[in-house]
Design a protein around this motif. Structure first.
Motif, PDB file in Angstrom:
ATOM      1  N   GLY A  37       0.799  -1.228   0.000  1.00 22.86           N
ATOM      2  CA  GLY A  37       0.000   0.000   0.000  1.00 22.86           C
ATOM      3  C   GLY A  37       0.827   1.272   0.000  1.00 22.86           C
ATOM      4  O   GLY A  37       1.836   1.394  -0.684  1.00 22.86           O
ATOM      5  N   ARG A  41       4.265   2.946  -2.034  1.00 21.51           N
ATOM      6  CA  ARG A  41       4.109   4.192  -2.800  1.00 21.51           C
ATOM      7  C   ARG A  41       5.079   5.262  -2.291  1.00 21.51           C
ATOM      8  O   ARG A  41       5.834   5.851  -3.064  1.00 21.51           O
ATOM      9  CB  ARG A  41       2.653   4.675  -2.650  1.00 21.51           C
ATOM     10  N   ASP A  51       4.179   5.326   7.322  1.00 18.93           N
ATOM     11  CA  ASP A  51       3.767   4.191   8.141  1.00 18.93           C
ATOM     12  C   ASP A  51       4.313   2.918   7.501  1.00 18.93           C
ATOM     13  O   ASP A  51       4.523   2.886   6.294  1.00 18.93           O
ATOM     14  CB  ASP A  51       2.239   4.060   8.140  1.00 18.93           C
ATOM     15  N   ARG A 124      -8.247  -5.306  -4.021  1.00 19.80           N
ATOM     16  CA  ARG A 124      -9.311  -4.652  -3.225  1.00 19.80           C
ATOM     17  C   ARG A 124      -8.967  -3.189  -2.963  1.00 19.80           C
ATOM     18  O   ARG A 124      -9.733  -2.464  -2.349  1.00 19.80           O
ATOM     19  CB  ARG A 124      -9.516  -5.397  -1.913  1.00 19.80           C
ATOM     20  N   ASP A 126      -7.604   0.955  -3.488  1.00 19.46           N
ATOM     21  CA  ASP A 126      -8.254   2.074  -4.169  1.00 19.46           C
ATOM     22  C   ASP A 126      -7.632   2.457  -5.514  1.00 19.46           C
ATOM     23  O   ASP A 126      -8.326   2.527  -6.519  1.00 19.46           O
ATOM     24  CB  ASP A 126      -8.336   3.302  -3.237  1.00 19.46           C
ATOM     25  N   ASN A 130      -1.437   2.614  -5.003  1.00 19.47           N
ATOM     26  CA  ASN A 130      -1.523   2.027  -3.656  1.00 19.47           C
ATOM     27  C   ASN A 130      -1.646   0.513  -3.725  1.00 19.47           C
ATOM     28  O   ASN A 130      -1.904  -0.134  -2.713  1.00 19.47           O
ATOM     29  CB  ASN A 130      -2.749   2.568  -2.914  1.00 19.47           C
ATOM     30  N   ASP A 170     -17.283   1.864  -3.234  1.00 16.73           N
ATOM     31  CA  ASP A 170     -16.827   2.650  -2.093  1.00 16.73           C
ATOM     32  C   ASP A 170     -16.561   4.107  -2.495  1.00 16.73           C
ATOM     33  O   ASP A 170     -15.458   4.466  -2.911  1.00 16.73           O
ATOM     34  CB  ASP A 170     -15.547   2.015  -1.525  1.00 16.73           C
ATOM     35  N   THR A 172     -16.013   6.578  -0.749  1.00 12.87           N
ATOM     36  CA  THR A 172     -14.991   7.313   0.011  1.00 12.87           C
ATOM     37  C   THR A 172     -13.714   7.421  -0.829  1.00 12.87           C
ATOM     38  O   THR A 172     -12.891   8.294  -0.606  1.00 12.87           O
ATOM     39  CB  THR A 172     -14.617   6.640   1.358  1.00 12.87           C
ATOM     40  N   ARG A 173     -13.573   6.527  -1.805  1.00 12.70           N
ATOM     41  CA  ARG A 173     -12.369   6.577  -2.652  1.00 12.70           C
ATOM     42  C   ARG A 173     -12.316   7.862  -3.468  1.00 12.70           C
ATOM     43  O   ARG A 173     -11.236   8.288  -3.866  1.00 12.70           O
ATOM     44  CB  ARG A 173     -12.332   5.354  -3.569  1.00 12.70           C
ATOM     45  N   TYR A 180      -5.232  12.686  -2.425  1.00 12.98           N
ATOM     46  CA  TYR A 180      -3.929  12.389  -3.045  1.00 12.98           C
ATOM     47  C   TYR A 180      -3.601  13.424  -4.118  1.00 12.98           C
ATOM     48  O   TYR A 180      -2.445  13.814  -4.272  1.00 12.98           O
ATOM     49  CB  TYR A 180      -3.926  10.985  -3.657  1.00 12.98           C
ATOM     50  N   ARG A 183      -2.368  16.387  -2.178  1.00 10.68           N
ATOM     51  CA  ARG A 183      -1.108  16.188  -1.459  1.00 10.68           C
ATOM     52  C   ARG A 183       0.071  15.923  -2.391  1.00 10.68           C
ATOM     53  O   ARG A 183       1.147  16.478  -2.219  1.00 10.68           O
ATOM     54  CB  ARG A 183      -1.250  15.008  -0.489  1.00 10.68           C
TER      55      ARG A 183
HETATM   56  P1  ATP Z   1      -1.928   8.063   3.931  1.00 14.94           P
HETATM   57  O1  ATP Z   1      -2.109   7.392   5.255  1.00 14.94           O
HETATM   58  O2  ATP Z   1      -0.584   8.643   3.731  1.00 14.94           O
HETATM   59  O3  ATP Z   1      -3.042   8.930   3.552  1.00 14.94           O
HETATM   60  P2  ATP Z   1      -2.093   5.435   2.925  1.00 14.94           P
HETATM   61  O4  ATP Z   1      -2.000   4.966   1.511  1.00 14.94           O
HETATM   62  O5  ATP Z   1      -1.188   4.822   3.937  1.00 14.94           O
HETATM   63  O6  ATP Z   1      -1.915   6.975   2.816  1.00 14.94           O
HETATM   64  P3  ATP Z   1      -4.344   4.558   4.503  1.00 14.94           P
HETATM   65  O7  ATP Z   1      -5.653   5.250   4.624  1.00 14.94           O
HETATM   66  O8  ATP Z   1      -3.487   4.388   5.679  1.00 14.94           O
HETATM   67  O9  ATP Z   1      -3.595   5.326   3.350  1.00 14.94           O
HETATM   68  O10 ATP Z   1      -4.637   3.146   3.843  1.00 14.94           O
HETATM   69  C1  ATP Z   1      -3.632   2.165   3.676  1.00 14.94           C
HETATM   70  C2  ATP Z   1      -3.853   1.428   2.376  1.00 14.94           C
HETATM   71  O11 ATP Z   1      -5.119   0.761   2.418  1.00 14.94           O
HETATM   72  C3  ATP Z   1      -3.922   2.340   1.144  1.00 14.94           C
HETATM   73  O12 ATP Z   1      -2.652   2.549   0.593  1.00 14.94           O
HETATM   74  C4  ATP Z   1      -4.827   1.585   0.225  1.00 14.94           C
HETATM   75  O13 ATP Z   1      -4.083   0.618  -0.488  1.00 14.94           O
HETATM   76  C5  ATP Z   1      -5.760   0.855   1.157  1.00 14.94           C
HETATM   77  N1  ATP Z   1      -7.036   1.582   1.359  1.00 14.94           N
HETATM   78  C6  ATP Z   1      -7.353   2.463   2.316  1.00 14.94           C
HETATM   79  N2  ATP Z   1      -8.616   2.883   2.191  1.00 14.94           N
HETATM   80  C7  ATP Z   1      -9.124   2.261   1.119  1.00 14.94           C
HETATM   81  C8  ATP Z   1     -10.392   2.269   0.474  1.00 14.94           C
HETATM   82  N3  ATP Z   1     -11.402   3.040   0.905  1.00 14.94           N
HETATM   83  N4  ATP Z   1     -10.555   1.489  -0.587  1.00 14.94           N
HETATM   84  C9  ATP Z   1      -9.549   0.678  -1.037  1.00 14.94           C
HETATM   85  N5  ATP Z   1      -8.331   0.634  -0.489  1.00 14.94           N
HETATM   86  C10 ATP Z   1      -8.111   1.408   0.586  1.00 14.94           C
END
Ligand code: ATP
Length: 413
Positions: A37, A41, A51, A124, A126, A130, A170, A172-173, A180, A183
Motif C-alpha cells: 500500500g 508508494r 507508516d 481490493r 483504491d 496504492n 466505495d 470514500t475513494r 492524493y 497532497r
Molecule cells: P496516507 O495514510 O498517507 O493517507 P495510505 O495509503 O497509507 O496513505 P491509509 O488510509 O493508511 O492510506 O490506507 C492504507 C492502504 O489501504 C492504502 O494505501 C490503500 O491501499 C488501502 N485503502 C485504504 N482505504 C481504502 C479504500 N477506501 N478502498 C480501497 N483501499 C483502501
C-alpha cells in the motif's frame, strides 16, 4: 527507483532496520509477507516519514505476535478483521493485515472479507499507486508485485482505479482521490475522473454512513494547504452531494488561506480540518449549521466551535470595530478561538488583532484569596469584583498588583 533499490532504501532507514530484519527472519513459515500500500508508494516516491504496512498470506495475528516478541514491543489485535498493530521502541508502529479479498453487496456499504493471496489483496485497494507490494521473504526479498501498473502511474503522476465499479463500491475513494491529488500533485486519469463524476451523479455519496463521511472530510481538510481540494470537490459535485449549501469556491479558498495564516501567526492551534469545516459550512442557514455538524457525529465541542465560527464570527466582524478592549474580550472569549478568528479573517480589525495579540493573555494579579484577605466572604460578589477589576485592567486603567488591590478596596468599600 528500481524495486530492489526499494529494499536498499528501506534498510538505509536505520530506524527501520531491526524491524525489517525481524520481519524477514520470521517470514519463513508464511506463504508470503509483503510491504504494501502507501508504504510502497511513499518509498518509491522517496518519502521518509511513512507508516509501515505489512500484509501476510496466512495468520497475520500470529505473525504480529511473534514480531512484537522479537522487537520487545507489544501488540494490539483485531481478531474480527484479522489485523494487528505492533508498537515498539520509541513510538515505532507496524500495521499487519491478513491478505484478503473483499466483496461488495451494496453500493457504499462495507464489504464482506475472506482470506486470500497478495494479488487479491492488492485488487481490493483504491488506486494502482496504492496497489503494489514488495516481498520481505528471504527467498525473493525486494521483489515488486505490481499487477496493475502502479509504478508506471507513479511516474506519470496519475491516479487510476483498478476497475470500473470502484467508486460505486466505495465512494470514500473519491474523497481519497482528491486528497492524493492535493497532497501529491497527481491527477486522476480521464477514465477515473469520468467514473468519479458518474458515481457522484448517481448519488452514491449520499449512501455513505455519516461516520465514514465525517472521517473522509476530516482527512481531506486535515492536510493543511487544500486549495486544490476545494476547487476539485466543487468540480466533482462532492460539495453538493454532502450538503446542498456547502461553499466550495474561490472565496472559500481565499478565506481558508487567511484563517490558516492567522491561526499560525497567533499560534492558536485550531486543527486545520475545523477551519475547513467552518469555511465550507458558512453559507448554511444559521439555524441548520449545528444540526448538520451534529448529524456527522462530530465531538460536541468541535461542533459547537465550528458553529460559533460560522454564526457568531460574522457578527463579531460587524460589531467590534469600535469596541473597547473589555467589550472585545467579553464578546469574543465565550466563542474563542474559532469565532473571533473567523471574524478576523473576514475583517482585519485592530481590536481583534489586539485580542489575539495581547488581550487574551491579560490576567489579574490579585485573586479570590486576596479578596478574602480584604474581608469579602466567599460569595458571587467575589466573581463580580474580579470581573470588574479585569474589565478595568483590560481597558488600561490598572497597572500592577498594588493598583489592583487599591481598586479592589474601593469596590469593596
Ligand atoms: P496516507 O495514510 O498517507 O493517507 P495510505 O495509503 O497509507 O496513505 P491509509 O488510509 O493508511 O492510506 O490506507 C492504507 C492502504 O489501504 C492504502 O494505501 C490503500 O491501499 C488501502 N485503502 C485504504 N482505504 C481504502 C479504500 N477506501 N478502498 C480501497 N483501499 C483502501
Amino acid at each position: 527507483m528500481r524495486a530492489d533499490a526499494v529494499i536498499a532504501e528501506l534498510r538505509a532507514l536505520q530506524s527501520l532496520r531491526p524491524v525489517l530484519d525481524a520481519v524477514t527472519a520470521l517470514s519463513g513459515p508464511y506463504e508470503g509477507v509483503y510491504l504494501v500500500g502507501g508504504t510502497v508508494r511513499d518509498l518509491l516516491l522517496g518519502e521518509r516519514g511513512f507508516d509501515v504496512d505489512i500484509a501476510v498470506e496466512g495468520d497475520a495475528i500470529a505473525f504480529a505476535e511473534s514480531l512484537a516478541l522479537a522487537l520487545g514491543g507489544r501488540v494490539r489485535t483485531h481478531r474480527t478483521f484479522g489485523t494487528a498493530a505492533v508498537f515498539y521502541g520509541d513510538g515505532g508502529r507496524v500495521d499487519v493485515v491478513t491478505a484478503r479479498t473483499e466483496s461488495y453487496h451494496a453500493p457504499a456499504v462495507l464489504p464482506s472479507v475472506e482470506h486470500a493471496g497478495i494479488h487479491d489483496d492488492l485488487f481490493r485497494r483504491d488506486f494502482t499507486i496504492n496497489a503494489m507490494a514488495v516481498s520481505l521473504r528471504p527467498d525473493d526479498l525486494g521483489q515488486l508485485v505490481d499487477p496493475f501498473g502502479g509504478r508506471a502511474d507513479l511516474e506519470a503522476r496519475r491516479l487510476r482505479v483498478l476497475h470500473p465499479r470502484s467508486f460505486v463500491d466505495d465512494p470514500t475513494r473519491i474523497f481519497r482521490a482528491v486528497r492524493y491529488e492535493n497532497r501529491l500533485g497527481f491527477r486522476m486519469d480521464d477514465e477515473t475522473l469520468r467514473l468519479a463524476h458518474d458515481s457522484v451523479g448517481t448519488g452514491h455519496v449520499g449512501d455513505l454512513s455519516r461516520a465514514r463521511l465525517r472521517e473522509e472530510l476530516i482527512a481531506l481538510f486535515g492536510e493543511g494547504h487544500v486549495d486544490h481540494t476545494i476547487v476539485r470537490i466543487h468540480e466533482l459535485g462532492l460539495d453538493e452531494a454532502v450538503h446542498p449549501h456547502l461553499a466550495a469556491d474561490a472565496e472559500t479558498v481565499e478565506l481558508l488561506r487567511r484563517l490558516t495564516a492567522l491561526d499560525d501567526e497567533y499560534e492558536l492551534g485550531v486543527p486545520s480540518w475545523r477551519l475547513g469545516f467552518a469555511v465550507l459550512a458558512r453559507r448554511l442557514p444559521p439555524e441548520e449549521v449545528l444540526d448538520w455538524l451534529r448529524s456527522l457525529k462530530l465531538r460536541r465541542r468541535d461542533a459547537e466551535l465550528i458553529a460559533a465560527a460560522v454564526t457568531v464570527g460574522p457578527r463579531l466582524a460587524a460589531s467590534l470595530g469600535e469596541a473597547d478592549p473589555a467589550e472585545v474580550v467579553a464578546l469574543a472569549d465565550p466563542f474563542a478561538p474559532d469565532a473571533p478568528l473567523f471574524a478576523l479573517a473576514l475583517a482585519d480589525l485592530e481590536p481583534l488583532r489586539d485580542y489575539f495579540g495581547r488581550l487574551r493573555g491579560v490576567r489579574l494579579e490579585v485573586t479570590g484569596r486576596d479578596l478574602a484577605g480584604l474581608g469579602v466572604a466567599e460569595s458571587p460578589r467575589v466573581g463580580e469584583i474580579l470581573a470588574e477589576l479585569r474589565r478595568r485592567k483590560l481597558n488600561g486603567e490598572l497597572a500592577g498588583r498594588d493598583e489592583e488591590l487599591a481598586a479592589a478596596r474601593e469596590l469593596i468599600g
